[in-house]
Design a protein around this motif. Structure first.
Motif, short mmCIF file in Angstrom:
data_model
loop_
_atom_site.label_atom_id
_atom_site.label_comp_id
_atom_site.label_asym_id
_atom_site.label_seq_id
_atom_site.Cartn_x
_atom_site.Cartn_y
_atom_site.Cartn_z
N ALA A 1 3.51 8.70 -3.36
CA ALA A 1 2.10 8.37 -3.17
C ALA A 1 1.82 6.92 -3.57
N THR A 2 2.46 6.47 -4.66
CA THR A 2 2.29 5.08 -5.09
C THR A 2 2.81 4.11 -4.03
N MET A 3 3.98 4.43 -3.47
CA MET A 3 4.54 3.57 -2.43
C MET A 3 3.63 3.51 -1.21
N ILE A 4 3.13 4.66 -0.79
CA ILE A 4 2.24 4.68 0.38
C ILE A 4 0.95 3.91 0.08
N GLY A 5 0.46 4.04 -1.16
CA GLY A 5 -0.71 3.26 -1.55
C GLY A 5 -0.43 1.76 -1.47
N ASP A 6 0.76 1.34 -1.91
CA ASP A 6 1.12 -0.08 -1.82
C ASP A 6 1.15 -0.54 -0.36
N ILE A 7 1.66 0.32 0.52
CA ILE A 7 1.74 -0.03 1.95
C ILE A 7 0.33 -0.19 2.53
N TYR A 8 -0.54 0.78 2.21
CA TYR A 8 -1.92 0.68 2.71
C TYR A 8 -2.61 -0.58 2.17
N ALA A 9 -2.35 -0.90 0.90
CA ALA A 9 -2.97 -2.08 0.32
C ALA A 9 -2.49 -3.35 1.02
N ARG A 10 -1.20 -3.43 1.33
CA ARG A 10 -0.66 -4.59 2.03
C ARG A 10 -1.26 -4.74 3.42
N ARG A 11 -1.65 -3.63 4.01
CA ARG A 11 -2.26 -3.67 5.34
C ARG A 11 -3.78 -3.86 5.27
N GLY A 12 -4.32 -4.00 4.07
CA GLY A 12 -5.76 -4.22 3.92
C GLY A 12 -6.59 -2.95 3.95
N LEU A 13 -5.93 -1.78 3.90
CA LEU A 13 -6.65 -0.50 3.94
C LEU A 13 -6.84 -0.01 2.50
N HIS A 14 -7.72 -0.68 1.78
CA HIS A 14 -7.81 -0.44 0.34
C HIS A 14 -8.46 0.89 0.00
N GLY A 15 -9.34 1.39 0.87
CA GLY A 15 -9.92 2.71 0.61
C GLY A 15 -8.86 3.80 0.63
N GLU A 16 -7.99 3.77 1.66
CA GLU A 16 -6.90 4.73 1.74
C GLU A 16 -5.92 4.54 0.58
N ALA A 17 -5.69 3.27 0.22
CA ALA A 17 -4.78 2.99 -0.89
C ALA A 17 -5.31 3.60 -2.19
N LEU A 18 -6.63 3.47 -2.42
CA LEU A 18 -7.21 4.05 -3.64
C LEU A 18 -6.95 5.56 -3.73
N GLU A 19 -7.10 6.24 -2.60
CA GLU A 19 -6.87 7.69 -2.60
C GLU A 19 -5.44 8.01 -3.00
N ARG A 20 -4.49 7.24 -2.50
CA ARG A 20 -3.09 7.49 -2.82
C ARG A 20 -2.79 7.19 -4.28
N TYR A 21 -3.33 6.09 -4.79
CA TYR A 21 -3.08 5.76 -6.20
C TYR A 21 -3.67 6.84 -7.12
N ARG A 22 -4.85 7.32 -6.78
CA ARG A 22 -5.47 8.33 -7.62
C ARG A 22 -4.72 9.66 -7.52
N GLU A 23 -4.19 9.95 -6.34
CA GLU A 23 -3.34 11.13 -6.21
C GLU A 23 -2.11 11.00 -7.10
#
Length: 667
Positions: free
Chosen positions: A373-395
């Motif tokens: 989940a952390t890795m996927i959050g990092d990927i979303y953050a790199r793509r500028g999808l910070h809302g989705e990244a937040l969900e993954r980090y919190r998961e």
């Protein structure tokens, strides 16, 4: 300049030819010199090949065969006069050869005689209606003549006759792209990649379509695949640079630009390919598209609806088999002790969609869900999808409260969505648990600065600089914070320190240039903007800043030239178009400025900046009634916006002037 570009393309072609198998020479046979000429031609040694062919004719070898080979060499050398003379003579002897008619057409086509070339290609198809190469070349000519429907039909005819004809399918996809039929273009590229997963041209074409759709993260992945498939493809490197620049990855864009310039000093666009039939070489002669990007709305067939599933299929169907028993190709083998190794490798190569899919599969195979989940959050953050990244980090934090990487990722994403108040307590917790971690200190500095604690931010930054003195980005952040609290001298010093560590840090050059500009240090500002553009020629913000500086400092003509160059790269660049209009107005060319603002309003009829400057231009032309109408539209569209107050003031003045002039005329 054109000779240098041709030479670079020629050298690239010769390198590809040398990597191909060499035909054997049959010593002592009746075609010894002919065979030796073929060997030289295949290596790209055209002068030596012609010498052997002349000897072959002198020694009595098959005259027709040798003269045909000589014509082919002249074609490859671009000696069009000699090539055409030989083909005319050969056709006179053998008029029923579709190959000769086709190659004669290619000579004419490259010599600029496209109408004659089309006649020759059509003659080839009449001699042999199943000669697919000629149908492909008919399609290229028709595409240049903007006869899109017939061109598409010709390419499809070539593919019906030869379904594995990759060149024709790539030409069809390129034409569909220029016609903005993106769904069909992607489908054509997908079919190429299904047969040739390592086709750099196809991956580059996919990337170009995605750029048109403003899907820059996916476009980056496609250009990365193109570069991996052909590291010498200059066009793919340039396109990767443009895309990374749009994504804000200026360091990556700089690296890609430098590599592209090493390969070819000029931008290499995707080309249509003419096809000829040679014995040993696979040759495709590039023809730059001449199709205008200004496609009428009627030709688009209504509102465009993009099918995301097609794009997913392109990346997923061609993904290396990660779950197969054999090792993954291309150095992607995963380590037994790290179930997420393959996903990490995909991330390092920029293949973000594949990385996400692999991380999800790794969880099904038993990988740690929190790490995935952390890795996927990092990927979303790199793509500028910070809302989705937040969900993954919190998961990830829910699964493991001690996951500091997830906490750090959450802090960065909260800052990216301007929720600094939520980020600050998490950042302070991280500093308490990891006071020596540079990334933690940087995140804390950003959070403190965003919540108004500049002193605390600078304290954290100094601690980070002590542990990582060679990081230029820390000095850049220090300069940003100093500038935010009004300490311009400290900001300058910090920016210069950053540039001492990294002279190619383009964002710092831009900020330093703006500081000089605000202090009316025009020469220093110009040098800073030019340094940014020298390091990264595709840096759009620096290009606009330099043009505006030139305009404001009284050099409107230089600004106009620079903006015209920018608009050649992107006709729809609204900021450059507005600035061009203002520069034309400053250069006392109001009629041309009027055209620029009207063109901008065709793209966006409610753009208040374009409307305001349109009014200013009309007033300059003493068309006060029209000017007032334009300014009234500004106040109606955005009554509290930055242009509204100025529009009201100018409108009142224009009404007064209109009254004065009308009274004077009456008198």
């Amino acid at each position: 300049m054109s000779l240098e570009r041709y030479r670079a393309e020629r050298q690239s072609a010769e390198q590809r030819l040398r990597e191909q198998p060499t035909p054997e020479v049959a010593e002592g046979s009746e075609l010894a010199h002919y065979n030796l000429g073929l060997a030289f031609r295949q290596k790209g040694y055209y002068t030596e090949a012609l010498r052997e062919y002349r000897l072959a004719i002198e020694r009595g070898e098959d005259r027709r065969l040798v003269r045909q080979a000589m014509a082919e060499v002249h074609l490859l050398k671009r000696d069009f006069t000699d090539a055409l003379e030989l083909y005319e003579s050969l056709i006179h002897e053998t008029a029923d050869s579709p190959k000769l008619w086709n190659e004669r057409g290619v000579v004419l086509h490259q010599a600029g005689r496209t109408a004659d070339a089309l006649t020759s290609y059509r003659q080839a198809t009449e001699v042999d209606p199943r000669y697919a190469l000629a149908w492909n070349n008919v399609g290229v000519v028709l595409a240049h003549q903007s006869d899109a429907d017939d061109a598409i039909e010709a390419f499809r005819k070539a593919l019906q006759l030869s379904p594995q004809f990759v060149g024709a399918r790539l030409n069809l996809a390129l034409l569909l792209t220029h016609l903005r039929r993106f769904q069909l273009a992607l489908e054509a590229y997908r079919q190429v990649l299904a047969d040739q997963p390592a086709s750099a041209a196809a991956w580059n074409g996919v990337g170009l379509v995605l750029v048109e759709l403003k899907r820059f993260p996916d476009a980056r992945n496609a250009f990365v695949r193109a570069v991996e498939a052909d590291p010498h493809n200059a066009g793919a490197h340039y396109n990767l640079s443009f895309t990374l620049s749009n994504l804000g990855d200026y360091d990556g864009a700089l690296r890609a630009t430098k590599r592209a310039l090493e390969l070819d000093p000029y931008y290499v666009s995707q080309k249509f390919a003419l096809a000829i039939d040679l014995q040993y070489e696979t040759v495709a002669i590039g023809i730059v598209p001449e199709i205008s990007a200004d496609v009428s709305a009627e030709s688009l067939g209504g509102e465009f609806a993009f099918d995301q599933r097609l794009l997913d299929n392109i990346f997923q169907e061609l993904e290396p088999a990660a779950t197969a028993a054999q090792a993954a190709p291309g150095g992607l083998a995963k380590k037994a002790d790290d179930p997420l190794a393959l996903a990490r490798d995909y991330v390092s190569k920029g293949m973000m969609d594949l990385a996400v899919a692999e991380a999800m599969r790794a969880v099904q195979r038993g990988a740690d869900r929190g790490q995935a989940a952390t890795m996927i959050g990092d990927i979303y953050a790199r793509r500028g999808l910070h809302g989705e990244a937040l969900e993954r980090y919190r998961e990830a934090r829910t699964l493991d409260a001690a996951n500091s990487a997830a906490v750090l990722g959450e802090v960065k994403s909260l800052l990216a969505v301007h929720r600094a108040a939520e980020a600050l307590p998490l950042a302070e917790e991280l500093v308490a648990t990891a006071p020596d971690d540079v990334e933690v200190l940087v995140a804390a500095a950003r959070a403190r600065a965003a919540t108004g604690d500049a002193a605390g931010a600078l304290t954290a930054l100094r601690q980070a600089q002590t542990r990582a003195p060679a990081r230029a980005d820390l000095h850049k952040l220090q300069g940003d914070i100093a500038l935010k609290v009004g300490d311009r001298q400290s900001a300058r010093a910090a920016y210069r320190a950053a540039l001492d560590l990294d002279a190619g840090f383009v964002q710092v050059w831009l900020e330093l240039g703006r500081l000089h500009e605000q202090d009316e240090e025009w020469a220093d500002a110009q040098r800073a903007f030019e340094a940014a553009l020298e390091a990264l020629p595709t840096f759009h913000e620096a290009g606009l800043a330099l043009a505006d500086l030139l305009r404001r400092s009284g050099n409107a003509r230089a600004a106009i030239l620079r903006l015209a160059d920018m608009l050649e790269q992107d006709l729809y660049d609204m900021d450059a178009l507005l600035l061009l209009g203002r520069a034309l107005l400053d250069d006392k060319r109001p009629a041309e400025a009027l055209e620029a603002f009207r063109r901008a309003l065709k793209f966006d009829p409610r753009h208040t900046g374009a409307l305001f400057y349109l009014g200013a231009t009309l007033a300059r032309l003493q068309r006060y009634g029209e000017a007032v109408d334009a300014w009234d539209r500004v106040t109606r569209i955005d009554p509290g916006g930055p242009f509204a107050q100025r529009a009201r003031m100018h409108a009142r003045t224009a009404v007064d002037l209109q009254h004065i002039f009308s009274t004077s005329d009456a008198a």
